[in-house]
Design an enzyme around this catalytic site. Structure first.
Site, PDB file in Angstrom:
ATOM      1  N   LYS A 186       1.027  15.143   1.450  1.00 18.39           N
ATOM      2  CA  LYS A 186      -0.341  15.260   1.979  1.00 18.39           C
ATOM      3  C   LYS A 186      -1.072  16.331   1.189  1.00 18.39           C
ATOM      4  O   LYS A 186      -0.492  17.390   0.899  1.00 18.39           O
ATOM      5  CB  LYS A 186      -0.311  15.639   3.469  1.00 18.39           C
ATOM      6  CG  LYS A 186       0.643  14.799   4.274  1.00 18.39           C
ATOM      7  CD  LYS A 186       0.616  15.078   5.759  1.00 18.39           C
ATOM      8  CE  LYS A 186       1.831  14.453   6.418  1.00 18.39           C
ATOM      9  NZ  LYS A 186       3.058  15.291   6.372  1.00 18.39           N
TER      10      LYS A 186
ATOM     11  N   ASP B  17       8.827  12.405   4.996  1.00 23.99           N
ATOM     12  CA  ASP B  17       7.432  12.848   5.130  1.00 23.99           C
ATOM     13  C   ASP B  17       7.319  14.337   4.782  1.00 23.99           C
ATOM     14  O   ASP B  17       7.834  15.191   5.506  1.00 23.99           O
ATOM     15  CB  ASP B  17       6.959  12.626   6.576  1.00 23.99           C
ATOM     16  CG  ASP B  17       5.507  13.013   6.763  1.00 23.99           C
ATOM     17  OD1 ASP B  17       4.634  12.199   6.413  1.00 23.99           O
ATOM     18  OD2 ASP B  17       5.237  14.138   7.233  1.00 23.99           O
TER      19      ASP B  17
HETATM   20  N1  LIG Z   1      -0.089  15.355   9.639  1.00 19.47           N
HETATM   21  C1  LIG Z   1       0.012  16.455  10.337  1.00 19.47           C
HETATM   22  O1  LIG Z   1      -0.954  17.213  10.517  1.00 19.47           O
HETATM   23  C2  LIG Z   1       1.342  16.813  10.943  1.00 19.47           C
HETATM   24  C3  LIG Z   1       1.416  17.837  11.911  1.00 19.47           C
HETATM   25  C4  LIG Z   1       2.667  18.111  12.492  1.00 19.47           C
HETATM   26  C5  LIG Z   1       3.779  17.384  12.089  1.00 19.47           C
HETATM   27  N2  LIG Z   1       3.693  16.413  11.119  1.00 19.47           N
HETATM   28  C6  LIG Z   1       4.889  15.633  10.671  1.00 19.47           C
HETATM   29  O2  LIG Z   1       5.619  15.185  11.795  1.00 19.47           O
HETATM   30  C7  LIG Z   1       6.942  15.696  11.744  1.00 19.47           C
HETATM   31  C8  LIG Z   1       7.515  15.917  13.118  1.00 19.47           C
HETATM   32  O3  LIG Z   1       6.759  16.791  13.884  1.00 19.47           O
HETATM   33  P1  LIG Z   1       7.239  18.245  14.323  1.00 19.47           P
HETATM   34  O4  LIG Z   1       8.051  18.820  13.221  1.00 19.47           O
HETATM   35  O5  LIG Z   1       6.037  18.958  14.747  1.00 19.47           O
HETATM   36  O6  LIG Z   1       8.090  18.051  15.643  1.00 19.47           O
HETATM   37  P2  LIG Z   1       9.000  16.946  16.365  1.00 19.47           P
HETATM   38  O7  LIG Z   1       9.612  16.029  15.382  1.00 19.47           O
HETATM   39  O8  LIG Z   1       8.192  16.383  17.472  1.00 19.47           O
HETATM   40  O9  LIG Z   1      10.106  17.882  17.024  1.00 19.47           O
HETATM   41  C9  LIG Z   1      10.977  18.633  16.228  1.00 19.47           C
HETATM   42  C10 LIG Z   1      11.919  19.373  17.158  1.00 19.47           C
HETATM   43  O10 LIG Z   1      12.795  18.444  17.792  1.00 19.47           O
HETATM   44  C11 LIG Z   1      14.154  18.860  17.586  1.00 19.47           C
HETATM   45  N3  LIG Z   1      14.987  17.656  17.467  1.00 19.47           N
HETATM   46  C12 LIG Z   1      14.837  16.625  16.606  1.00 19.47           C
HETATM   47  N4  LIG Z   1      15.760  15.668  16.835  1.00 19.47           N
HETATM   48  C13 LIG Z   1      16.543  16.113  17.859  1.00 19.47           C
HETATM   49  C14 LIG Z   1      17.662  15.586  18.542  1.00 19.47           C
HETATM   50  N5  LIG Z   1      18.153  14.389  18.250  1.00 19.47           N
HETATM   51  N6  LIG Z   1      18.217  16.327  19.539  1.00 19.47           N
HETATM   52  C15 LIG Z   1      17.699  17.545  19.861  1.00 19.47           C
HETATM   53  N7  LIG Z   1      16.648  18.083  19.256  1.00 19.47           N
HETATM   54  C16 LIG Z   1      16.051  17.384  18.262  1.00 19.47           C
HETATM   55  C17 LIG Z   1      14.133  19.653  16.309  1.00 19.47           C
HETATM   56  O11 LIG Z   1      15.198  20.568  16.334  1.00 19.47           O
HETATM   57  P3  LIG Z   1      16.247  20.642  15.100  1.00 19.47           P
HETATM   58  O12 LIG Z   1      15.424  20.902  13.889  1.00 19.47           O
HETATM   59  O13 LIG Z   1      17.149  21.719  15.515  1.00 19.47           O
HETATM   60  O14 LIG Z   1      16.935  19.302  15.054  1.00 19.47           O
HETATM   61  C18 LIG Z   1      12.794  20.360  16.414  1.00 19.47           C
HETATM   62  O15 LIG Z   1      12.895  21.502  17.228  1.00 19.47           O
HETATM   63  C19 LIG Z   1       6.780  16.975  10.908  1.00 19.47           C
HETATM   64  O16 LIG Z   1       8.007  17.455  10.424  1.00 19.47           O
HETATM   65  C20 LIG Z   1       5.840  16.488   9.854  1.00 19.47           C
HETATM   66  O17 LIG Z   1       6.543  15.719   8.882  1.00 19.47           O
HETATM   67  C21 LIG Z   1       2.481  16.122  10.566  1.00 19.47           C
END
Ligand SMILES: NC(=O)c1ccc[n+]([C@@H]2O[C@H](COP(=O)([O-])OP(=O)(O)OC[C@H]3O[C@@H](n4cnc5c(N)ncnc54)[C@H](OP(=O)(O)O)[C@@H]3O)[C@@H](O)[C@H]2O)c1
Length: 288
Positions: A76, A46
């Site tokens: 997107k 994504d």
């Molecule tokens: N459409 C939209 O408006 C929108 C908005 C926000 C996000 N998104 C999408 O959703 C995705 C995910 O959301 P997000 O990036 O906000 O946050 P998230 O996936 O909820 O959380 C990411 C955090 O979790 C940690 N993490 C992941 N796996 C882990 C594990 N197994 N153990 C420990 N820590 C872990 C990561 O650290 P590390 O990196 O150190 O592993 C990072 O700090 C985005 O990357 C994007 O693709 C879309």
């Protein structure tokens, strides 16, 4: 194993049930993240124009040892683009940055430009214009599926009232403690698959003691619990990480959360403070 499982979109296109989020993975690191993820069995990535990593993701797609047709790549459209011509050019620019002939899914990133998120203007006309461009790119084979993100009921209705191709996906913020069930049900009733972004609340769930305790009860990590929670609700989670150990951990979700625990996780006090990410809209500060 979850990495081998797929949902089927309303137009028959298959979409792997777990996707790798890439927000905050830099263009320089994105190719390696894609390669590592693909080596572990991920087939769904994504990305977004706003993440400034389409180029790196595309490099990863070409460098990995798996055929393009086996991968599912999402981008997107910049939320600030609300015109037909702007969207047409921007879709082509994305394809160029990725270095790909087609994308599997393109979403309107947000119904409103990020900087205007708190204003009343809903950009109904602009979103219809963008949707017309999406439909054209879909018919031309540049996009295998098209959808929306951060769309509320009224924003979806606006598209449905004018479209010739219905949106196939709504990607929304959904995680333990913050699960917008009404919007999920409405989106589904309109034929959309719902993707859960920020399934770990940007990492904030790891700091929540009730969630930590629940993860301990099942002998899993908080990310595993969070991802499993989304899957049990029929949502497609997009956990972000560039760390292969975390990628591996996030794909090991072969356990079952009991119904009463799902209820507890749904209703525990909502996480509202996303730490350094708490300023919603989260991309407002990023777009130039
Ligand atoms: N459409 C939209 O408006 C929108 C908005 C926000 C996000 N998104 C999408 O959703 C995705 C995910 O959301 P997000 O990036 O906000 O946050 P998230 O996936 O909820 O959380 C990411 C955090 O979790 C940690 N993490 C992941 N796996 C882990 C594990 N197994 N153990 C420990 N820590 C872990 C990561 O650290 P590390 O990196 O150190 O592993 C990072 O700090 C985005 O990357 C994007 O693709 C879309």
């Amino acid at each position: 194993m979850i990495l081998n499982e797929k949902f089927i979109l309303s137009n028959g296109v298959e979409i792997p049930k777990l996707g790798l989020g890439t927000w905050e993975i830099s263009n320089e690191k994105a190719a390696q993240a894609v390669i590592d993820a693909v080596n572990l069995g991920y087939r769904h990535i994504d990305s977004a124009q706003a993440y400034s990593n389409e180029n790196g993701v595309g490099d990863g797609v070409r460098a990995c040892q798996v055929q393009r047709e086996e991968l599912f790549i999402t981008s997107k459209l910049d939320a600030a683009i609300k015109s037909y011509q702007g969207a047409i050019s921007s879709i082509d620019a994305s394809l160029q940055r990725f270095g790909l002939d087609y994308l599997d899914l393109m979403l309107i990133h947000s119904p409103k430009p990020w900087m205007e998120f708190h204003q009343d203007e809903r950009y109904f006309e602009g979103n219809r214009e963008v949707w017309r461009a999406f439909e054209e790119a879909y018919r031309a084979g540049k996009l295998r599926a098209i959808g929306v993100s951060n769309f509320q009921k009224e924003d979806i209705e606006n598209i449905l009232d004018a479209c010739t191709v219905k949106p196939m996906v709504n990607q929304i913020l959904a995680h333990i403690s913050n699960t917008p069930l009404e919007l999920i049900q409405y989106s589904r009733a309109q034929g959309m698959l719902v993707e859960a972004y920020s399934p770990m609340a940007h990492g904030e769930l790891m700091k929540n003691q009730s969630v930590v305790k629940m993860a301990e009860k099942y002998g899993v990590s908080v990310p595993q619990l969070s991802i499993r929670y989304c899957l049990q609700l029929g949502l497609l989670p997009l956990p972000k990480t560039a760390n292969p150990l975390h990628m591996k951990n996030n794909a090991e979700v072969e356990f079952e959360i009991a119904t009463e625990d799902m209820q507890i996780l749904q209703t525990i006090e909502q996480i509202k403070d996303y730490g350094e990410f708490s300023k919603f809209p989260v991309f407002g500060r990023k777009l130039k």
